[in-house]
Design an enzyme around this catalytic site. Structure first.
Site, PDB file in Angstrom:
ATOM      1  CE  LYS A 181      -1.823   2.930   2.599  1.00  0.00           C
ATOM      2  NZ  LYS A 181      -1.721   4.094   1.695  1.00  0.00           N
ATOM      3  CD  GLU A 256      12.748   0.090   9.646  1.00  0.00           C
ATOM      4  OE1 GLU A 256      13.273   0.983  10.347  1.00  0.00           O
ATOM      5  OE2 GLU A 256      13.239  -1.034   9.498  1.00  0.00           O
ATOM      6  CB  CYS A 290      13.133   8.282   8.562  1.00  0.00           C
ATOM      7  SG  CYS A 290      14.006   7.125   7.521  1.00  0.00           S
ATOM      8  CD  GLU A 389      10.348  12.432  11.449  1.00  0.00           C
ATOM      9  OE1 GLU A 389       9.182  12.063  11.628  1.00  0.00           O
ATOM     10  OE2 GLU A 389      11.207  11.736  10.894  1.00  0.00           O
TER      11      GLU A 389
END
Ligand code: NAD
Length: 487
Positions: A181, A256, A290, A389
């Site tokens: 997906k 992750e 990331c 983040e």
């Protein structure tokens, strides 16, 4: 491609199919204009993809389905796919660059990496061996590595092609079937990879792709009883929900997630290399990474000079159109995401960090998702731009005095994905690398991801490892077989 083009928007059972779900336009990050219309997979259509993958896995009888195919067959198909990716590398790179807005030179590297990834796991297909064990009962005890079944692979929008390859390659090499997906914004390269896989000899139904929303296609995938493993890459917030939902079906989960990694520069570091790396370890993919080293910790005697050198590099970056081979920074993925990043820049200013350069919207690109990379200095650990983040081109610098302080600042985060240490003292490099709580760290290098080495995070950055031979464990089940020798 004009908007009149509607993509046949899923790949199930070896062919592209159209969905009845919501239609939406993918918007070009460069100018904010719609350029291709896609339809989203509904819950029922996603379930159909899972059932197709389940049938392709087979019922366990020898020779029936991908789950019982020979390692040689799987290896051949994946080697073939790697070659096809190389043959279509430019097409894939152009597609990725247009869809994500990433500079074409980065997209070209990513197409090459995707090919290498399938080749690596093609070679691993016949090396996932079991063991023979000296059990007290005598007899023969051995272990088999068996595929799990259908794996649901959920992909973010920042590296759609590469992360699809990271997950599908080891899964397929071990005999699992997959339903991918992609993120709603970026379905194009995953669809093309599935098509190339079929061309390479991966049987119909083994590699399926269902573009759709997280709430509908994603949730269906995570909850469907025939899915035995979820590998998710995305935000920590969504990852927590995915893990919760997967618990109901006792599914294997790899997560992750996000990061807020530190780049630690000691005064004895190679100045030029460390300054170049401080730029590229946060600005690769326009900071939508990331592993971005978005916190810069510099030993005080070097601090002012280093911040100045980084600022100079920021100011000289070639911001430009993604298809231009000289472009170093393109737009962000969407205007909405650019606005979210810009809100962090405002927060940095209002919390008292010093904006050294950047942070504006470039005048020559009035439309689209553009933002000039921003460097903040004199930040402190409690500031929002240091804690959260941002996932964009924003770097927060602060000084430190002692090695211990550098380590504790680096560890002052709930995340733990990546990091770098720069020093001429190798002993210190080793000490710091050991003490920083993170899944991956590099010494005198900005490079944090290697296809051949395990990759993943600790804490809020995730669970489990991808890449390297470690990925083979996460896509297989170990079965113990005992054979009595007394009769
Ligand atoms: P996101 O969490 O919004 O979405 C990721 C994927 O999950 C998308 O495909 C989305 O449609 C899907 N999704 C959303 N809700 C879902 C649900 N309820 N159930 C199942 N699936 C659902 O993340 P994003 O904005 O696409 O990507 C950015 C994030 O990804 C950042 O936090 C970044 O750090 C992280 N990321 C991590 C890594 C890593 O390897 N650690 C790599 C790339 C990106």
């Amino acid at each position: 491609m004009s908007l009149t083009t509607t993509l046949e928007c899923a790949f199930v059972g070896g062919r592209r199919i159209n969905h009845s779900g919501d239609r939406s336009a993918l918007v070009d990050p460069v100018d904010g204009k719609p350029w291709i219309e896609v339809t989203a997979a509904s819950a029922a259509e996603t379930a159909h993809a899972v059932e197709t993958a389940s049938a392709a896995f087979g019922n366990g009888a020898p020779g029936n389905g991908w789950g019982r195919s020979s390692s040689a067959e799987r290896s051949r198909a994946l080697f073939g796919l790697a070659t096809l990716i190389e043959e279509h590398a430019e097409e894939l790179a152009q597609l990725e660059s247009r869809n994500v807005g990433k500079p074409i030179r980065e997209a070209r590297d990513e197409a090459a990496l995707a090919a290498r990834c399938y080749r690596y796991y093609a070679g691993a297909a016949d090396k996932a061996a079991g063991a023979t064990l000296p059990v007290a009962a005598g007899g023969l005890s051995l272990t088999l590595r068996e595929p799990l079944g259908v794996c649901g692979l959920i992909i973010p929008w920042n590296f759609p092609m590469v992360i699809t390859a990271w997950k599908t390659a080891p899964a397929l090499a071990l005999g699992n079937t997959v339903v991918v997906k992609p993120a709603t914004l970026t379905p194009l390269t995953a669809l093309r990879l599935a098509e190339l896989a079929t061309q390479a000899g991966v049987p119909d139904g083994v590699f399926n792709v269902v573009p759709g929303s997280g709430a509908e296609a994603g949730e269906t995938l995570v909850r469907h009883p025939a899915v035995r493993k979820i590998s998710f890459t995305g935000s920590t917030e969504v990852g927590v929900g995915v893990m919760r939902a997967a618990a109901d079906g006792i599914k294997r989960v790899t997560l992750e997630l996000g990061g807020k990694s530190a780049n630690i520069v000691f005064a004895d570091a190679d100045f030029e290399r460390a300054a170049d790396a401080a730029v590229w370890s946060v600005l690769g993919n326009a900071g939508q990474d990331c592993c971005a080293r978005s916190r810069l910790l510099v030993e005080r005697p070097l601090y002012d000079r280093f911040v100045e050198a980084v600022a100079e590099r920021f100011a000289n970056l070639r911001l430009g159109l993604p298809h231009d081979a000289s472009t170093e920074i393109g737009p962000l993925v969407s205007v909405a995401h650019r606005d979210a990043v810009a809100a962090y820049i405002d927060a940095g200013k209002s919390e008292g960090a010093r904006l050294v350069c950047g942070g504006g919207m470039p005048q020559r690109f009035a439309q689209g998702a553009w933002l000039e990379p921003a460097l903040f200095a004199d930040t402190s650990p409690r500031m929002k731009i240091v804690r959260e983040e941002i996932f964009g081109p924003v770097l927060a610098a602060m000084p430190f005095d002692k090695e211990d302080e550098a380590v504790s600042l680096a560890n002052d985060t709930t995340y733990g994905l990546s990091g770098s240490v720069w020093t001429a003292d190798l002993g210190r490099g080793v000490r710091v690398a050991r003490r920083v709580r993170t899944g991956v760290i590099s010494v005198n290098s900005a490079s944090s991801v290697h296809l051949e080495a395990p990759f993943g995070g600790v804490g809020s950055s995730g669970l489990g490892r991808e890449l390297g031979m470690a990925a083979l464990d996460s896509y297989s089940e170990t079965k113990s077989v005992y054979i009595d020798d007394s009769v």
